[in-house]
Each structure stands twice: as structure tokens, then as C-alpha cells.
Design a protein around this motif. Structure first.
Motif, PDB file in Angstrom:
ATOM      1  N   PRO A  72       2.515 -46.924  43.357  1.00 29.90           N
ATOM      2  CA  PRO A  72       3.056 -47.489  41.844  1.00 29.90           C
ATOM      3  C   PRO A  72       4.463 -47.591  41.944  1.00 29.90           C
ATOM      4  N   ASN A  73       5.003 -48.567  41.091  1.00 28.18           N
ATOM      5  CA  ASN A  73       6.272 -49.023  40.924  1.00 28.18           C
ATOM      6  C   ASN A  73       7.188 -47.993  40.778  1.00 28.18           C
ATOM      7  N   MET A  74       6.920 -46.935  39.923  1.00 24.97           N
ATOM      8  CA  MET A  74       7.948 -45.851  39.361  1.00 24.97           C
ATOM      9  C   MET A  74       7.730 -44.759  40.250  1.00 24.97           C
ATOM     10  N   ALA A  75       6.823 -44.655  41.303  1.00 22.28           N
ATOM     11  CA  ALA A  75       6.697 -43.526  42.416  1.00 22.28           C
ATOM     12  C   ALA A  75       8.245 -43.350  43.064  1.00 22.28           C
ATOM     13  N   LYS A  76       8.654 -41.818  43.227  1.00 25.61           N
ATOM     14  CA  LYS A  76       9.391 -41.532  44.343  1.00 25.61           C
ATOM     15  C   LYS A  76       9.050 -41.713  45.618  1.00 25.61           C
ATOM     16  N   VAL A  77       9.264 -42.614  46.567  1.00 25.45           N
ATOM     17  CA  VAL A  77       8.884 -42.796  47.675  1.00 25.45           C
ATOM     18  C   VAL A  77       9.568 -42.255  48.700  1.00 25.45           C
ATOM     19  N   ILE A  78       8.976 -41.529  49.727  1.00 24.27           N
ATOM     20  CA  ILE A  78       9.388 -40.771  50.859  1.00 24.27           C
ATOM     21  C   ILE A  78       8.647 -41.319  52.156  1.00 24.27           C
ATOM     22  N   VAL A  79       9.430 -41.830  53.179  1.00 22.34           N
ATOM     23  CA  VAL A  79       8.666 -41.980  54.425  1.00 22.34           C
ATOM     24  C   VAL A  79       9.137 -41.210  55.667  1.00 22.34           C
ATOM     25  N   GLY A 104      11.697 -51.633  58.764  1.00 21.19           N
ATOM     26  CA  GLY A 104      11.019 -52.373  57.916  1.00 21.19           C
ATOM     27  C   GLY A 104      10.213 -51.205  56.729  1.00 21.19           C
ATOM     28  N   PHE A 105      10.324 -50.141  56.883  1.00 21.02           N
ATOM     29  CA  PHE A 105       9.926 -48.911  55.926  1.00 21.02           C
ATOM     30  C   PHE A 105      11.221 -49.008  54.867  1.00 21.02           C
ATOM     31  N   GLU A 106      12.026 -49.260  55.054  1.00 23.42           N
ATOM     32  CA  GLU A 106      13.356 -49.135  54.229  1.00 23.42           C
ATOM     33  C   GLU A 106      13.039 -49.825  52.752  1.00 23.42           C
ATOM     34  N   GLU A 107      12.137 -50.899  52.901  1.00 26.12           N
ATOM     35  CA  GLU A 107      11.962 -51.616  51.767  1.00 26.12           C
ATOM     36  C   GLU A 107      10.864 -51.024  50.606  1.00 26.12           C
ATOM     37  N   SER A 146      16.686 -45.284  48.422  1.00 28.24           N
ATOM     38  CA  SER A 146      17.887 -45.403  49.495  1.00 28.24           C
ATOM     39  C   SER A 146      17.472 -44.725  50.693  1.00 28.24           C
ATOM     40  N   ASP A 147      18.269 -45.007  51.794  1.00 26.81           N
ATOM     41  CA  ASP A 147      18.054 -44.189  53.090  1.00 26.81           C
ATOM     42  C   ASP A 147      17.851 -42.827  53.208  1.00 26.81           C
ATOM     43  N   TYR A 152      15.865 -41.191  51.729  1.00 28.87           N
ATOM     44  CA  TYR A 152      14.324 -41.025  51.273  1.00 28.87           C
ATOM     45  C   TYR A 152      13.551 -41.298  52.869  1.00 28.87           C
ATOM     46  N   LEU A 153      14.341 -41.541  53.728  1.00 34.25           N
ATOM     47  CA  LEU A 153      13.644 -42.041  54.956  1.00 34.25           C
ATOM     48  C   LEU A 153      13.984 -40.795  55.978  1.00 34.25           C
ATOM     49  N   ILE A 154      12.965 -40.144  56.313  1.00 31.27           N
ATOM     50  CA  ILE A 154      13.128 -38.631  57.013  1.00 31.27           C
ATOM     51  C   ILE A 154      12.767 -39.372  58.340  1.00 31.27           C
ATOM     52  N   LYS A 155      13.481 -39.415  59.314  1.00 32.00           N
ATOM     53  CA  LYS A 155      13.278 -39.977  60.643  1.00 32.00           C
ATOM     54  C   LYS A 155      14.006 -39.427  61.951  1.00 32.00           C
ATOM     55  N   VAL A 156      13.268 -39.640  63.093  1.00 32.00           N
ATOM     56  CA  VAL A 156      13.926 -39.740  64.305  1.00 32.00           C
ATOM     57  C   VAL A 156      13.838 -41.161  64.897  1.00 32.00           C
ATOM     58  N   ASP A 157      14.837 -41.712  65.092  1.00 34.57           N
ATOM     59  CA  ASP A 157      14.888 -43.139  65.655  1.00 34.57           C
ATOM     60  C   ASP A 157      16.080 -42.980  66.596  1.00 34.57           C
TER      61      ASP A 157
END
Length: 119
Positions: free
Chosen positions: A58-65, A73-76, A80-81, A83-88
Motif C-alpha cells: 500500500p502507498n502509505m506503508a512504511k516499507v523496510i527491505v 533497485g530496492f531503494e525505490e 530513505s536508505d 529503511y534498507l537493512i543490508k550487507v552489500d
């Protein structure tokens, strides 16, 4: 099971789906409701009609990847960054657990980061 109030949505791929499901289950015990979306192919998702995409994210969802490899590509999908929990990053040697500890990607650390992002 999702309640009437979704606090956040986690997108995960591969082995991170189990991590996301476990964290969502633990946080549900604290009355924090998180939808987990397995997205093995973001291109296929993006080729779906807009109504379908919005029913999943949903548009108003707080999205975490959450992802242990490239998040290209997932940053879209996120606000903001943070919300990207990563090991890259590459070049760290050690056992799987040592490397995950080095990148603060243990179960408890990922869960704590998600809780802070939701609050």
C-alpha cells in the motif's frame, strides 16, 4: 495473521524471507504488526498492474527491505536508505556468523533496527 493496523511491511528475498517471518512473528507478540512480502523478482512485481502492486505494498506503508546481498533497485520501495537493512559490502573474511556480526546483521540487531524504524 495481519491485524487491522499494519505497522510496517518488510520486503525480503531468498533466505531473508525466513528471517523476516521470524522477526514479524516475534514482533507480533509485542503487538507490532508487520506484513512480509517475498519478492524474488522485483521486475515481475513491477510488471503487474498498479492495483495489484498497491494491494501488496500500500502507498502509505512504511516499507523496510532486508537483504544480505545487493539492494540495487530496492531503494525505490523505501522512504530513505535507513529503511534498507543490508550487507552489500565485500572483502570481509570469517565464518558466516563472524561476518554477520561484523555487519550488525544478527537476528537481534536486525529486529532492533526494525523496531526503531517503526516507532
Amino acid at each position: 495473521k495481519e491485524s487491522n493496523q499494519m505497522h510496517a511491511l518488510m520486503i525480503a528475498t531468498g533466505s531473508e524471507v525466513n528471517l523476516a517471518l521470524d522477526i514479524a512473528s516475534d514482533l507480533a507478540k509485542e503487538n507490532i504488526d508487520i506484513r512480509v512480502v517475498s519478492m524474488p523478482c522485483k521486475e515481475k512485481f513491477q510488471n503487474q498492474d498498479l492495483a495489484y502492486q498497491e494491494s501488496i505494498i500500500p502507498n502509505m506503508a512504511k516499507v523496510i527491505v532486508i537483504e544480505k546481498s545487493s539492494l540495487l533497485g530496492f531503494e525505490e520501495f523505501v522512504y530513505s536508505d535507513k529503511y534498507l537493512i543490508k550487507v552489500d559490502d565485500f572483502g570481509v573474511s570469517g565464518s558466516k556468523d563472524e561476518v554477520l556480526n561484523h555487519f550488525h546483521y544478527t537476528y537481534d540487531e536486525v529486529k532492533d533496527r526494525i523496531k526503531k524504524l517503526i516507532k
